[in-house]
Design a protein around this motif. Structure first.
Motif, PDB file in Angstrom:
ATOM      1  N   ASN B  44      30.783  15.992  38.528  1.00  0.00           N
ATOM      2  CA  ASN B  44      30.543  15.239  37.295  1.00  0.00           C
ATOM      3  C   ASN B  44      29.075  14.859  37.224  1.00  0.00           C
ATOM      4  O   ASN B  44      28.505  14.364  38.185  1.00  0.00           O
ATOM      5  N   GLY B  45      28.500  15.141  36.066  1.00  0.00           N
ATOM      6  CA  GLY B  45      27.102  14.778  35.883  1.00  0.00           C
ATOM      7  C   GLY B  45      26.151  15.794  36.469  1.00  0.00           C
ATOM      8  O   GLY B  45      24.940  15.571  36.498  1.00  0.00           O
ATOM      9  N   ALA B  46      26.674  16.948  36.900  1.00  0.00           N
ATOM     10  CA  ALA B  46      25.799  17.960  37.486  1.00  0.00           C
ATOM     11  C   ALA B  46      24.926  18.628  36.428  1.00  0.00           C
ATOM     12  O   ALA B  46      23.884  19.191  36.750  1.00  0.00           O
ATOM     13  N   GLY B  47      25.358  18.557  35.170  1.00  0.00           N
ATOM     14  CA  GLY B  47      24.553  19.150  34.107  1.00  0.00           C
ATOM     15  C   GLY B  47      25.216  20.325  33.424  1.00  0.00           C
ATOM     16  O   GLY B  47      24.564  21.072  32.696  1.00  0.00           O
ATOM     17  N   LYS B  48      26.511  20.474  33.606  1.00  0.00           N
ATOM     18  CA  LYS B  48      27.212  21.612  33.006  1.00  0.00           C
ATOM     19  C   LYS B  48      27.192  21.522  31.485  1.00  0.00           C
ATOM     20  O   LYS B  48      26.821  22.471  30.789  1.00  0.00           O
ATOM     21  N   SER B  49      27.606  20.366  30.966  1.00  0.00           N
ATOM     22  CA  SER B  49      27.679  20.227  29.512  1.00  0.00           C
ATOM     23  C   SER B  49      26.298  20.382  28.900  1.00  0.00           C
ATOM     24  O   SER B  49      26.132  21.017  27.857  1.00  0.00           O
ATOM     25  N   THR B  50      25.302  19.824  29.550  1.00  0.00           N
ATOM     26  CA  THR B  50      23.948  19.919  29.021  1.00  0.00           C
ATOM     27  C   THR B  50      23.503  21.382  28.973  1.00  0.00           C
ATOM     28  O   THR B  50      22.948  21.844  27.970  1.00  0.00           O
ATOM     29  N   THR B  51      23.782  22.118  30.026  1.00  0.00           N
ATOM     30  CA  THR B  51      23.452  23.541  30.048  1.00  0.00           C
ATOM     31  C   THR B  51      24.120  24.264  28.880  1.00  0.00           C
ATOM     32  O   THR B  51      23.498  25.067  28.171  1.00  0.00           O
ATOM     33  N   HIS B  90      33.582  21.858  22.491  1.00  0.00           N
ATOM     34  CA  HIS B  90      33.011  20.717  23.199  1.00  0.00           C
ATOM     35  C   HIS B  90      33.972  20.098  24.176  1.00  0.00           C
ATOM     36  O   HIS B  90      35.187  20.155  23.996  1.00  0.00           O
ATOM     37  N   GLN B  91      33.388  19.454  25.162  1.00  0.00           N
ATOM     38  CA  GLN B  91      34.190  18.716  26.125  1.00  0.00           C
ATOM     39  C   GLN B  91      34.908  17.572  25.414  1.00  0.00           C
ATOM     40  O   GLN B  91      36.076  17.328  25.635  1.00  0.00           O
ATOM     41  N   GLU B  92      34.181  16.895  24.559  1.00  0.00           N
ATOM     42  CA  GLU B  92      34.793  15.810  23.799  1.00  0.00           C
ATOM     43  C   GLU B  92      35.215  16.382  22.465  1.00  0.00           C
ATOM     44  O   GLU B  92      34.558  17.262  21.917  1.00  0.00           O
ATOM     45  N   LEU B 398      26.889   9.479  28.808  1.00  0.00           N
ATOM     46  CA  LEU B 398      27.364   9.769  30.163  1.00  0.00           C
ATOM     47  C   LEU B 398      28.132  11.080  30.146  1.00  0.00           C
ATOM     48  O   LEU B 398      28.707  11.454  29.141  1.00  0.00           O
ATOM     49  N   SER B 399      28.197  11.735  31.278  1.00  0.00           N
ATOM     50  CA  SER B 399      29.021  12.943  31.344  1.00  0.00           C
ATOM     51  C   SER B 399      30.487  12.530  31.312  1.00  0.00           C
ATOM     52  O   SER B 399      30.828  11.388  31.646  1.00  0.00           O
ATOM     53  N   GLY B 400      31.339  13.454  30.856  1.00  0.00           N
ATOM     54  CA  GLY B 400      32.751  13.132  30.651  1.00  0.00           C
ATOM     55  C   GLY B 400      33.413  12.544  31.889  1.00  0.00           C
ATOM     56  O   GLY B 400      34.129  11.540  31.808  1.00  0.00           O
ATOM     57  N   GLY B 401      33.177  13.136  33.015  1.00  0.00           N
ATOM     58  CA  GLY B 401      33.818  12.660  34.232  1.00  0.00           C
ATOM     59  C   GLY B 401      33.374  11.251  34.584  1.00  0.00           C
ATOM     60  O   GLY B 401      34.172  10.429  35.033  1.00  0.00           O
ATOM     61  N   ASN B 402      32.114  10.992  34.370  1.00  0.00           N
ATOM     62  CA  ASN B 402      31.617   9.654  34.687  1.00  0.00           C
ATOM     63  C   ASN B 402      32.173   8.608  33.737  1.00  0.00           C
ATOM     64  O   ASN B 402      32.396   7.469  34.116  1.00  0.00           O
TER      65      ASN B 402
HETATM   66  N1  LIG Z   1      21.982  12.472  25.357  1.00  0.00           N
HETATM   67  C1  LIG Z   1      21.778  12.088  26.632  1.00  0.00           C
HETATM   68  N2  LIG Z   1      20.949  11.066  26.897  1.00  0.00           N
HETATM   69  C2  LIG Z   1      20.737  10.683  28.160  1.00  0.00           C
HETATM   70  N3  LIG Z   1      21.316  11.232  29.234  1.00  0.00           N
HETATM   71  C3  LIG Z   1      22.151  12.249  29.046  1.00  0.00           C
HETATM   72  C4  LIG Z   1      22.437  12.716  27.727  1.00  0.00           C
HETATM   73  N4  LIG Z   1      23.309  13.734  27.831  1.00  0.00           N
HETATM   74  C5  LIG Z   1      23.563  13.888  29.159  1.00  0.00           C
HETATM   75  N5  LIG Z   1      22.859  12.993  29.878  1.00  0.00           N
HETATM   76  C6  LIG Z   1      22.871  12.884  31.358  1.00  0.00           C
HETATM   77  O1  LIG Z   1      22.730  14.156  31.881  1.00  0.00           O
HETATM   78  C7  LIG Z   1      23.472  14.282  33.058  1.00  0.00           C
HETATM   79  C8  LIG Z   1      24.292  15.553  33.029  1.00  0.00           C
HETATM   80  O2  LIG Z   1      25.360  15.393  32.109  1.00  0.00           O
HETATM   81  P1  LIG Z   1      26.392  16.543  31.731  1.00  0.00           P
HETATM   82  O3  LIG Z   1      27.194  16.016  30.624  1.00  0.00           O
HETATM   83  O4  LIG Z   1      25.682  17.797  31.538  1.00  0.00           O
HETATM   84  O5  LIG Z   1      27.299  16.612  33.059  1.00  0.00           O
HETATM   85  P2  LIG Z   1      28.534  17.543  33.344  1.00  0.00           P
HETATM   86  O6  LIG Z   1      28.134  18.427  34.442  1.00  0.00           O
HETATM   87  O7  LIG Z   1      29.028  18.147  32.108  1.00  0.00           O
HETATM   88  O8  LIG Z   1      29.581  16.490  33.934  1.00  0.00           O
HETATM   89  P3  LIG Z   1      31.160  16.340  33.693  1.00  0.00           P
HETATM   90  O9  LIG Z   1      31.815  17.199  34.671  1.00  0.00           O
HETATM   91  O10 LIG Z   1      31.408  14.919  34.025  1.00  0.00           O
HETATM   92  O11 LIG Z   1      31.426  16.681  32.292  1.00  0.00           O
HETATM   93  C9  LIG Z   1      24.304  13.038  33.188  1.00  0.00           C
HETATM   94  O12 LIG Z   1      23.729  12.211  34.149  1.00  0.00           O
HETATM   95  C10 LIG Z   1      24.214  12.393  31.855  1.00  0.00           C
HETATM   96  O13 LIG Z   1      24.240  11.007  31.942  1.00  0.00           O
END
Ligand SMILES: Nc1ncnc2c1ncn2[C@@H]1O[C@H](COP(=O)(O)OP(=O)(O)OP(=O)(O)O)[C@@H](O)[C@H]1O
Ligand SMILES: Nc1ncnc2c1ncn2[C@@H]1O[C@H](COP(=O)(O)OP(=O)(O)OP(=O)(O)O)[C@@H](O)[C@H]1O
Ligand SMILES: [Mg+2]
Ligand SMILES: [Mg+2]
Lengths: 294, 507, 326, 326
Positions: B44-51, B90-92, B398-402
């Motif tokens: 969680n929070g590794a950056g998958k959704s952002t990628t 989307h995740q959400e 926050l990321s979904g898991g967090n």
């Molecule tokens: N719009 C934003 N503003 C600030 N921080 C962000 C934003 N979007 C994501 N983050 C931060 O970027 C980091 C990566 O988030 P991301 O959603 O990519 O995680 P993830 O790998 O998808 O996690 P999960 O498995 O929980 O979904 C997190 O620490 C999150 O808080």
């Protein structure tokens, strides 16, 4: 049942002091006349804007089959057409206070004299400040009535050496007048007199002057003949040396004359102009009606 | 599957992404090839959704390039990405709640006949799409009334509608049961056959093993492993992701049962459940299993005063009446919702406000909220649940898991004696899952009475001392620890008579 | 991340303050009396009514509600209070008891009116807009009816006795200003640092989440309306001694002015976020505009409304613009 | 579950209709002329102004917006139209050209005013409440200023020529009714069966989602305000021949009436769901209340407002109650 006659009365709603007084007199007249003349039925409607008033008049014709209409137009222009339609339907029309913009529609016209109101006020002002002076003016709600009054006033003070420092709209409202007067007092270090142009506004103006503790203002001239103000004139209050009448009871006169005309088959037509009179301590008693709400 | 070196349809090269001064992605490389399923996994929070958002044009990278068919592309708007055949789930949930299913699916790309909408065709198309997904909802159903899994199916249908060359799916299976997941994976295979490039994330590693051709593992915003999926097994994935050796997922079922904590007799939740009777002791974990729509959520929402319900309820022997959720809490009973986004957390507020919302009274000293106490509670929650993300960030960032971890922390802050946890690990990575199971077991050992509602059968079996199975709003049976097997649960969940090879067992 | 959030916050904080400062500077340039003690006291004292009401409105709006009835409610309460005091006067005589009776009337009537609005909204689940539009009409009518179309006036001797509540004060600061300041301080503390304030924001942000978090949603909402009602009562207590009268023209459009002040101050109309000090700035901006226009005469008074409108929009543009830029 | 949803829907549909029927029955009982052709035509024709505006307002509110300026805008456009026609009269003479010129003025001014509101809201991102509160003040002032504090009147001969646009019609049905009906039909079709209508609902429901679905959010919002502006222009075209004048009292509180009609009709104030036919019922309920009160005189006219307020709340209670029961 068939000879029951219906009189419609359409007036603006009680949104400021004078209109409130007028509402009171209208209702009082309706109640009184309904008892005196059981064969008369009255419909009283109050309107908050011209188009609501037109609605009311349409409703009276469509659903109440009125035989006579007593109307105090909110504004002249918009009401002219609809009242003309009432006239064409054969009903008797009495117009109060504000003339319609086309002559000859009404059978009976009962009105105050707005330019005269301004003129009388102006003349008093000129006479009370023989050496000229600085005054401020509070105007009413922006309407033609207000314009006529102010024009009358300005003509009357022309050449008297009176300087009008400023004019603002107090909307015939005590609170607005209070606010405007407070600001006038901050703005002008010397004000000799105030033309409040309305007794409700005079109340607000006096409140502001009292609060500021200013003694440069010699007097406040209101208008319309509110009982508290007449009382103060009667009591020789130096701040309220006079008042100018514009009686809200003219509506009662109009209703009564219309009613009498309808039942007696001797209709009274013509124009009744109720002039504005200057109320001074000498004649104040004649204008003091402690039971009136206004 | 051998390594096919085809031209990548969509690729990230050396992409970094910062939010303000904080960099959350560092030099990420990833390539999606036509006809292959690429899995992206990480904590969680590794950056998958952002990628994924960067790939789909929802966010620009701070540095680095997005390559489309080998050419550097600047996907400035979503519409532009879409015109290149890229679409994203989307995740959400990304649905307009007040609109119907059909309106949502066709939003932004309505079919028209002349000036007017061609509703008949859209409705038919919707029905067909949902049919492909074995989803029985009506095209005219309003989305706000749908269950989470149905919403997810609508999302998927919405993405399938677009003619996609690249389909990006962010945890599409988090709210799905196994049977629904199977349906989805069938669709994914079909798309792969048709040459679509697919990017897929899930915290359910068995799914990843099943479907992925290529695999990328991320940790703390970096790619830590990349290669063919066949080169990695589940255990290896978990270990690489978490960065440490993974032990057993579920804690030992030690612990003693104490006094009777909760007794329910004939609970009725009109429209959803009837004649629910059960009991729960201190120190016990009761699992509730059943298919989606079997009324588990509604039963316990009814119990906690969140919807109208009638019945006989005793808490620690006392007969109680609960009409409002705060009454339940006052009695020491809390319900942790399955729907974190619309019922669980205030997305526009920070972590602190959310954490203490349920228990504010505790932080009040002489009428005023004690800020330091709140901060201390947040510190503890962050440490206990390993919540990653900036302390001051809004929940929606926050990321979904967090988010899920924070929701967990928030409910437990109320220190309930009885806690009902609905889908506790939705969207949680495997490492944290282990921690949370351990945590739940510790609570039980400390004498709390716990109900776990879960659609993940492994979870119910591994965690619960006893399992109740529901079907169509009724309790079908109860299984003691040793009896609880996937097979037994499925039989009950599908109706006792049916010993058919259940669809739930497709894997 | 943090820096962005902070910078944004600080710009949205500075926005309304900048607007206010701009107005003050403009005013001073146009008329040297503007910053004089007298003028400032006048403006503050007369802002107090709307201000006290707007503080209550901040809570209502923050919790996702709305109240259109406050102006009419004030008029009605003022009417009731005057009637009550006039009626009790022969028995009690001019003195503190009768004034206290009047004040109690105002507070109780305010509470009742607020509770009524709140109960209709929370128990029957009707849109606040509709409920309070309805009660706005009802109170306005009732005061007209109480006053028989005219004006209800407080007995003259009683008025002189009661007047110091508006005009008097301590150390040159008049009571309305003091009471306004108190209400603001209490409001700010309640909004920021009590469970109630937090709950209002949570409910306005997402009432489902609040409900699932064991917040007593209906209760909190009801309290916001009740508090607003009481504050309308407080405002009326200050209003009546000023001119000693109430009529159907009393309090017209106060609701719009109060809501505008709240929103200019940065509270979100759809709920979820509110700040009391912002509301105060909103109130001051609004009354200073009127004051400025009266103190200067470079435009036709007919256009006052236009300038007022333009400045309101500008004040908010300033705030949002800098926000977007930040 | 599904059955409940359907039943609930159908009750929220029946609610306002029931309210309307109740009013009709009450009216007929009170006065036999009530259902007469004359009265019904009068009521429908005069509802047309607010009605046409309320249809536009339905779109604005559905898309999550609000417009407080429509009443003042109508007054301003009426004033402008009259000035324009009076000015052109000497050159063009009484006839169709001058009337067409007036109509064009109204439509263009409406469009411009709507676009202005919309641009400020969408481009600068200011709360619709503030923008339209500002423009409300501006237009109201401008019309007062144009009329020099008094009334702007259409030349009398021209007025007689133009009057049939309000009073005339085809087959006994007057023009305002026809135009209103047309606007309603078009509005209903647009809301239900065009992408635009759907986009409005989607934006009002969740603008982020709409943006993610490639809906041109700003553009659609802008269009709702522009459309509302044009409809205000259309309403004014019908209004001017009726009264032949414009003043600062024209169109006062129309905005509140239009918004109330929209909400009584079942559109959600926070956006996301709207229905045009509901708005029509809302408009009819509001004008019938006024009409009913003129049919009898069993209460003091001072209390009309109270009755009106109570009926508005009741009409909505009826709707919600049955909803809750369903
Ligand atoms: N719009 C934003 N503003 C600030 N921080 C962000 C934003 N979007 C994501 N983050 C931060 O970027 C980091 C990566 O988030 P991301 O959603 O990519 O995680 P993830 O790998 O998808 O996690 P999960 O498995 O929980 O979904 C997190 O620490 C999150 O808080
Ligand atoms: N019998 C039914 N008919 C139609 N829809 C139903 C039915 N039962 C449930 N649903 C839909 O499912 C939703 C409940 O789903 P939900 O997933 O919360 O149920 P659940 O049994 O708690 O399942 P889970 O907890 O596994 O998600 C309801 O809001 C409704 O939309
Ligand atoms: Mg994610
Ligand atoms: Mg569930």
């Amino acid at each position: 049942q068939d000879d029951t006659k219906v009189i419609g009365v359409s007036i603006p709603a009680a949104t400021h002091g004078w209109a409130g007084g007028m509402n009171y007199f209208a209702q009082e007249a309706v109640e009184r006349l309904e008892e005196v003349y059981p064969q008369l039925d009255f419909v009283l409607a109050t309107a908050s804007d011209p188009s609501k008033q037109v609605n009311d008049i349409e409703d009276m014709v469509a659903t109440r089959d009125i035989d006579a209409l007593v109307v105090l137009p909110f504004e002249s222009e918009p009401l002219t057409g609809p009242v003309q339609n009432v006239k064409q339907s054969g009903a008797w029309v009495t117009v109060v206070d504000r003339g319609l913009s086309v002559d000859g529609i009404e059978d009976l016209y009962v009105a105050g004299d707005n330019p005269g109101f301004g003129r009388v006020s102006g003349e008093f002002m000129a006479q009370a400040l023989p050496d000229g002076g600085k005054i401020v003016v509070l105007r009413g709600i922006p309407t033609s009535i207000d314009n006529e009054r102010v024009e009358g006033f300005q003509q009357a003070i022309e050449g008297s050496g009176i300087e009008v420092l400023g004019m603002e709209h107090g909307n015939w409202n005590r609170d607005d007048a209070f606010t405007v007067m407070q600001d006038f007092l901050s703005k002008y270090p010397q004000i000799d007199a105030v033309w409040a142009s309305d007794d409700d506004m005079a109340v607000g103006v006096l409140g502001a002057i009292d609060a500021a503790g200013r003694d440069d203002v010699k007097f406040v001239l209101g208008g319309a003949g509110m009982k508290e103000m007449i009382k103060r004139v009667m009591d020789n209050d130096s701040m309220i040396p006079a008042d100018v009448t514009y009686p809200p009871s003219m509506i009662a006169t109009a209703i009564e004359v219309t009613a009498v005309g309808l039942v007696s088959n001797a209709p009274v037509s013509g124009d009744f102009i109720i002039g504005s009179v200057l109320v001074t301590p000498e004649n104040a008693e004649d204008f003091y009606f402690p039971d009136s709400p206004f | 599957m051998g390594v096919v070196v085809s031209q990548a349809a969509l690729e990230l090269r050396q992409v970094s992404r910062s939010f303000g001064p904080i960099e959350v992605l560092h030099d990420v490389d990833i390539a999606l090839r036509p006809g292959r399923v690429h899995a992206l996994i990480g904590e969680n929070g590794a950056g998958k959704s952002t990628t994924m958002k960067i790939l789909a044009g929802y966010q620009p990278p701070s540095s680095g390039d997005v390559l489309l068919d080998g050419q550097v592309a600047h996907l400035r708007t979503i519409a532009e990405a879409e015109s290149h055949g890229i679409s994203m789930i989307h995740q959400e949930f990304n649905l307009a709640e007040q609109l119907t299913v059909e309106q949502n699916i066709f939003l932004g790309r309505e079919l028209k006949r002349g000036m007017f909408l061609d509703k008949a065709t859209m409705r038919n198309k919707t029905r067909e799409l949902l049919g492909r997904l074995d989803c029985p909802v009506s095209p005219d159903a309003v989305v706000s009334g749908l269950s989470n899994s149905d919403k997810q199916m609508v999302e998927i249908a919405k993405a399938l509608l677009r003619d996609t060359r690249v389909l990006i799916m962010d945890e599409p299976t988090a709210v799905l049961t196994r049977s629904e997941t199977a349906v989805l994976l069938r669709q994914v295979r079909a798309l792969r056959e048709a040459g679509t490039a697919i990017l897929f994330t899930s915290h359910k590693l068995d799914e990843v093993c099943e479907i992925a051709d290529d695999l990328t593992i991320m940790r703390d915003g970096r790619v830590v492993w990349s290669g063919a999926a066949a080169d990695m097994d589940e255990h290896g994935m978990a270990t690489t992701m978490v960065g440490r050796e993974m032990s057993d997922l579920f804690p030992a079922k030690l612990g003693e049962k104490g006094d009777m904590a909760l007794e329910i007799r004939n609970l009725n939740v009109p429209g959803y459940a009837s004649d629910i009777s059960l009991s729960l002791r201190q120190g016990e974990i009761l699992g509730i299993a059943g298919l989606i729509g079997s009324g588990r959520t509604e039963t316990f929402e009814g119990l906690c005063g969140l919807r109208p319900a009638t019945g006989d309820i005793r808490i620690f022997g006392q007969k109680v009446r609960i009409d409002q959720p705060w009454q339940a809490q006052a009695l020491g009973m809390c319900y942790l919702t399955e729907d974190r986004k619309t019922r669980g957390l205030l997305l526009e507020k920070g972590m602190r406000e959310n954490l203490t919302l349920q228990t504010l009274e505790r932080f009040v000293e002489r009428g005023r909220i004690h800020r330091k106490g709140e901060e201390a509670a947040l510190d503890k929650a962050i440490a206990d649940f390993d919540i990653r993300g900036h302390r001051e960030s809004l929940i929606k960032n926050l990321s979904g898991g967090n988010q899920q971890k924070l929701l967990f922390a928030k409910t437990l802050l109320a220190e309930p004696r009885i806690v009902i946890i609905d889908e506790p690990t939705r969207g949680i990575d495997i490492g944290t899952k282990q921690q949370m199971y351990e945590f739940i077991r510790q609570l039980a050992r400390a004498g709390q009475a716990i109900v776990v509602i879960s659609s993940e059968m492994q979870e119910v079996i591994g965690l619960a001392d006893r399992v109740i199975v529901m079907r169509q709003g009724r309790i079908m049976g109860e299984l003691q620890d040793e009896e609880a097997s996937e097979d037994a649960i499925v039989r009950l969940a599908m109706g006792v008579g049916g010993n058919t090879p259940a669809r739930e067992m497709t894997q | 991340m943090k820096a962005i959030a902070e910078r944004r916050l600080s710009m949205s904080v500075i926005g309304p303050v900048l607007g206010l400062i701009a107005l003050l500077v403009a005013g001073t340039l146009m008329n040297p009396n503007f910053l004089g003690w007298d003028n400032i006291t006048n403006v503050l004292a007369r802002s107090a009514f709307i201000g006290i009401i707007a503080v209550g409105m901040t809570f209502v709006i923050t919790a996702g509600g709305l109240d259109l009835s406050v102006g009419s409610m004030a008029a009605f309460i003022a009417g009731l209070m005057i009637l009550m005091m006039n009626t009790a006067l022969p028995a009690l005589g001019v003195g503190i008891p009768v004034v206290l009776l009047g004040m109690a009337t105002a507070l109780i009537a305010g509470l009742a009116a607020g509770l009524l609005n709140g109960l209709l909204i929370t128990r029957l689940g009707i849109e606040p807009f509709i409920v309070t539009l309805g009660s706005m009409g009802i109170y306005r009518s009732l005061v007209t009816w109480l006053a028989d179309g005219g004006t209800l006036s407080l007995d003259f001797t009683l008025r002189s006795f009661y007047q110091p509540v508006y005009y008097g004060g301590i150390m040159g600061i008049s009571w309305p200003i003091i009471v306004f300041a108190l209400v603001v301080v209490v409001g700010e503390v309640v909004m920021r640092s009590t469970a109630f304030g937090r709950h209002c924001a949570a409910i306005g942000s997402n009432d489902q989440v609040a409900r699932y978090s064991s917040v007593r949603v209906g209760h909190v909402r009801l309290m916001t309306y009740a508090a607003l009602g009481v504050l309308v009562g407080v405002a009326t207590i200050m209003y009546v001694p000023r001119l000693g009268s109430a009529s159907s023209a009393t309090g017209v459009l106060w609701e719009l002015e109060a809501i505008a002040a709240v929103i200019i101050g940065g509270t979100v109309l759809k709920g979820g976020f509110g700040r009391v000090w912002g509301t105060v700035i909103g109130v001051l901006i609004l009354s200073l505009i009127g004051n400025l226009l009266n103190l200067t005469d470079f435009v036709s008074p007919y256009l006052n409304g236009a300038i007022q409108g333009a400045i309101i929009v500008l004040a908010v543009v300033l705030q949002r613009e800098s926000k977007a830029a930040g």
